[in-house]
Design a protein around this motif. Structure first.
Motif, PDB file in Angstrom:
ATOM      1  N   SER A 402       0.806  -1.221   0.000  1.00 50.95           N
ATOM      2  CA  SER A 402       0.000   0.000   0.000  1.00 50.95           C
ATOM      3  C   SER A 402       0.839   1.272   0.000  1.00 50.95           C
ATOM      4  O   SER A 402       0.292   2.381  -0.031  1.00 50.95           O
ATOM      5  N   TRP A 403       2.167   1.126   0.041  1.00 47.79           N
ATOM      6  CA  TRP A 403       3.020   2.319   0.183  1.00 47.79           C
ATOM      7  C   TRP A 403       2.792   3.306  -0.980  1.00 47.79           C
ATOM      8  O   TRP A 403       2.651   4.518  -0.767  1.00 47.79           O
ATOM      9  N   ALA A 404       2.735   2.805  -2.212  1.00 46.57           N
ATOM     10  CA  ALA A 404       2.595   3.713  -3.350  1.00 46.57           C
ATOM     11  C   ALA A 404       1.268   4.463  -3.322  1.00 46.57           C
ATOM     12  O   ALA A 404       1.167   5.607  -3.809  1.00 46.57           O
ATOM     13  N   SER A 405       0.248   3.873  -2.724  1.00 48.38           N
ATOM     14  CA  SER A 405      -1.078   4.495  -2.732  1.00 48.38           C
ATOM     15  C   SER A 405      -1.146   5.758  -1.872  1.00 48.38           C
ATOM     16  O   SER A 405      -2.082   6.549  -2.010  1.00 48.38           O
ATOM     17  N   SER A 406      -0.191   5.936  -0.975  1.00 51.67           N
ATOM     18  CA  SER A 406      -0.235   7.125  -0.115  1.00 51.67           C
ATOM     19  C   SER A 406       0.511   8.306  -0.709  1.00 51.67           C
ATOM     20  O   SER A 406       0.498   9.405  -0.142  1.00 51.67           O
ATOM     21  N   GLU A 407       1.166   8.095  -1.841  1.00 54.74           N
ATOM     22  CA  GLU A 407       1.899   9.175  -2.498  1.00 54.74           C
ATOM     23  C   GLU A 407       0.943  10.332  -2.814  1.00 54.74           C
ATOM     24  O   GLU A 407      -0.094  10.164  -3.468  1.00 54.74           O
ATOM     25  N   GLY A 408       1.294  11.517  -2.349  1.00 51.80           N
ATOM     26  CA  GLY A 408       0.523  12.720  -2.631  1.00 51.80           C
ATOM     27  C   GLY A 408      -0.716  12.919  -1.795  1.00 51.80           C
ATOM     28  O   GLY A 408      -1.387  13.952  -1.905  1.00 51.80           O
ATOM     29  N   ARG A 409      -1.048  11.979  -0.939  1.00 51.94           N
ATOM     30  CA  ARG A 409      -2.246  12.138  -0.087  1.00 51.94           C
ATOM     31  C   ARG A 409      -1.964  13.120   1.034  1.00 51.94           C
ATOM     32  O   ARG A 409      -0.839  13.217   1.544  1.00 51.94           O
TER      33      ARG A 409
END
Length: 412
Positions: A402-409
């Motif tokens: 899930s690490w990539a999904s938090s980019e820019g949040r």
């Protein structure tokens, strides 16, 4: 370990005190002050333990006016008689006896340096009162009963004092504990430690209320103050290094055991290997550890933290699996694989000897590196653990899908 001696008073009277002496021959002085149960097994055990730490210890018989060397158990009969003896005790006379004990301790030929006081229950109160009245260097009060009734003397306290307070102690309830904190709020020589979820006498082994984790923490905090004020001051790091040298370089089992107390223990947490006591640990070292480490074994030091009575050593443990390593990979035939695994040793010392070792590492990381565990789809890492430990700049979070999904949040 100990023996009884007589303490003389200026009146010509005398009373007994239990004396425990350090194996080193001499050391700073400690006066241990009893619970309401007299100089029983617990008080002698603690005196012997502090002698093992390097102190010359005296435990005065404070109930001698009611009958010499009262020794009570922790059953109902002992509790009832202890309360009777407490009611018969004159606190002022008891404090005078403690002063005579301090004088006698300073007169012993093997006493060198300062004097500290440690008291439990009744003794916790008397340690505080004696620290106000006599020329001692420090005092430690374990759940002292009645301290809150004597806080008028708080301003007279000029030496380091520690109060160990138990959350569930009905003899020193919350209001009493708060009054103690308030009385010493401006005294930076006084340390007050609270122990949640434990009762009065939590440090007394042999009683139902004994809580070993809190007791161990209180013991370390006690030693911290003792070492800082009266010593002895050991180079714990050097003592640990000497032990490691005999284990991994000299590979000398008798010399390794000589660095430890008479009844030590070692616990390798992931594999439940090690030994408890001189006999089993010697067997473990001789046949399953010292001579079972690979020829190219080495350690890369990462950090070392030294406390009052223990060391936390963080290192990278490196080896080639060229033989069966009983303690780390029991029953696993040599694979010839090279391994680097972060390892942490938590080592407790008593005096100038090792008492125990708790050794931690990631067993999954070892199994990955020797090919016995497939890391695919599992949140485990192999040699990357050690490399990341040495170089913090290497990527983080690669095992987190899930690490990539938090980019820019947004970050709340």
């Amino acid at each position: 370990m100990g023996k009884y001696i007589d303490i003389s008073k200026s009146s010509g009277e005398s009373f007994a005190a239990y004396l425990a002496e350090p194996a080193q021959g001499s050391g700073p002085g400690l006066v241990l002050l009893q619970e309401i149960f007299g100089i029983n097994d617990y008080m002698r055990d603690m005196a012997d333990r502090y002698a093992e730490e390097g102190y010359v210890v005296l435990v005065p018989d404070l109930f001698w006016r009611s009958g010499a060397r009262q020794e009570l158990g922790y059953d109902q009969a002992g509790f009832t008689r202890g309360l009777e003896l407490r009611d018969e005790l004159d606190e002022d006379l008891a404090v005078t006896d403690i002063g005579d004990t301090v004088t006698a301790l300073r007169g012993l030929t093997n006493h060198v340096g300062g004097v500290g006081l440690i008291g439990y229950c009744l003794g916790g109160l008397l340690a505080y009162l004696s620290a106000v009245r006599f020329d001692v260097d420090c005092a430690i009060s374990y759940y002292g009963v009645g301290v809150h009734d004597h806080l008028d003397a708080a301003t007279e306290l000029t030496v380091p004092v520690v109060f160990h307070l138990a959350e569930l102690d009905s003899y020193c309830p919350e209001d009493a504990r708060n009054s103690i904190r308030k009385a010493f709020d401006d005294n930076d020589q006084v340390r007050i430690y609270d122990y949640p979820g434990v009762d009065h006498a939590f440090a007394t082994h042999g009683r139902d209320v004994f809580e070993p984790l809190s007791a161990g923490l209180a013991y370390s905090r006690t030693l911290e103050v003792l070492h800082a004020t009266i010593g002895p001051r050991y180079d714990l790091s050097a003592l640990w290094d000497r032990h490691i040298y005999y284990e991994f370089e000299a590979r000398d089992v008798p010399a390794t055991m000589a660095t430890m107390v008479d009844e030590p223990y070692v616990n390798h947490i992931p594999t439940l290997t090690g030994g408890v006591g001189q006999k089993d640990l010697s067997r473990f070292y001789a046949h399953h550890f010292v001579h079972n480490n690979p020829a190219d074994t080495k350690t890369i030091p990462i950090s070392r933290t030294v406390g009052a009575d223990r060391i936390v050593d963080e290192q990278l443990f490196c080896f080639t699996h060229d033989r069966e390593i009983d303690w780390m990979l029991p029953g696993v035939a040599p694979t010839g694989r090279y391994v680097e695994i972060p390892l942490v040793a938590v080592v407790t010392l008593r005096g100038d000897k090792l008492y125990n070792e708790h050794i931690y590492w990631d067993q999954a990381g070892v199994l990955v590196q020797i090919g016995l565990l497939d890391p695919d789809g599992l949140p485990v890492a192999g040699i990357a653990q050690g490399r990341k430990l040495l170089d913090k700049a290497l990527p983080s979070n690669e095992l987190m899908p899930s690490w990539a999904s938090s980019e820019g949040r947004p970050i709340d």
